[in-house]
Design an enzyme around this catalytic site. Structure first.
Site, PDB file in Angstrom:
ATOM      1  N   GLY A 122     -12.763   7.982  47.661  1.00  0.00           N
ATOM      2  CA  GLY A 122     -14.328   8.665  47.345  1.00  0.00           C
ATOM      3  C   GLY A 122     -14.693   9.970  47.658  1.00  0.00           C
ATOM      4  CG  ASN A 123     -15.240  12.706  45.718  1.00  0.00           C
ATOM      5  OD1 ASN A 123     -16.548  13.111  44.804  1.00  0.00           O
ATOM      6  ND2 ASN A 123     -14.645  12.706  44.994  1.00  0.00           N
ATOM      7  CG  HIS A 124     -20.520  12.863  49.888  1.00  0.00           C
ATOM      8  ND1 HIS A 124     -21.195  11.613  50.299  1.00  0.00           N
ATOM      9  CD2 HIS A 124     -19.352  12.986  50.914  1.00  0.00           C
ATOM     10  CE1 HIS A 124     -20.704  11.304  51.641  1.00  0.00           C
ATOM     11  NE2 HIS A 124     -19.831  12.031  52.305  1.00  0.00           N
TER      12      HIS A 124
END
Ligand code: CTP
Ligand code: CA
Length: 223
Positions: free
Chosen positions: A33-35
């Site tokens: 995923g990512n932030h």
């Protein structure tokens, strides 16, 4: 008391907004995923709705609540986000793709939790479909398509390339220079490049205010 509503500038328009990260499954318990918090896209969806548009928000996993009056479609992976966006895009007069879509996804999802074994381990990844470029490829004359770009070097040049390659009307470049801008923050500093080459730089401001700036460009362009 009479309800004297002012006519809204985007009444009768349909809008599609993508927001948040995507999660790419590795196995039943893990993902890449990512932030991305989704805040920028949610602020844009909210503003478009306030301006009178009928808004569909295709959202990756976020902790945010749905803005009043916005139809939210929840997705998890880049592939699901692509399918949802392709479904709503043909009807959309205004499309803003602010999601932080994974560029790569695991080639295969392991059916069981992967056990630790060797000292080193890697996962084969394959490119995802570029949603924005796909929509750009089927865009009609009267549709407005807006993308985002995150760059760390040669920002304007890279963003201009993305604008052309993906057939966009505007690209919103997120500045990495400022603390307080971008992922997980409530503020953002952006530069907007338009199809005709105009470049407009905005101050560091709240994501709600950035959303207003972007929507004002949309209204100006539709006139
Ligand atoms: N985007 C998309 N689908 C993808 C990747 C990106 O729709 N699979 C969209 C994003 O929503 C954003 C724009 O493309 O509006 C630019 O994303 P960015 O990550 O800056 O650009 P990429 O084209 O992915 O190129 P790179 O990450 O290599 O800079
Ligand atoms: Ca990317």
């Amino acid at each position: 008391q009479q309800n004297l509503e002012l006519p809204k500038p985007l009444s009768g328009k349909k809008a599609l907004v993508s927001a948040g990260p995507t999660y790419e499954a590795i196995d039943p318990v893990r993902f890449i995923g990512n932030h991305s918090s989704g805040k920028m896209g949610y602020a844009i969806a909210k503003r478009l709705q306030e301006l009178g548009a009928e808004v569909t928000l295709v959202s990756g996993p976020t902790a945010l609540s749905t803005p009043q009056g916005v139809q939210r479609v929840d997705v998890t992976s880049a592939k699901q986000m692509l399918d949802a966006c392709e479904h709503y895009f043909p009807e959309a007069d205004i499309t803003v793709m602010s999601a932080a879509v994974a560029d790569y996804t695991p080639e295969e999802v392991a059916p069981q939790k992967i056990k630790k074994k060797e000292e080193h381990f890697s996962i084969p990844l394959t490119k995802t479909t570029d949603i924005l470029a796909t929509l750009g490829g089927s865009k009609k004359e009267d549709q407005l398509l807006i993308g985002f770009a995150l760059e760390t070097n040669n920002e304007i040049e890279h963003a201009k390339n993305k604008l052309q390659r993906k057939n966009l009307d505007f690209i919103v470049l997120n500045s990495m220079q400022d603390k307080g801008a971008g992922f997980a923050h409530d503020t953002n500093k952006v530069t907007v490049i338009s199809r005709n080459g105009d470049i407009e730089s905005f101050e560091l401001k709240s994501k709600d205010e950035v959303a207003t700036d972007i929507c004002n460009l949309v209204i100006r362009e539709l006139k």
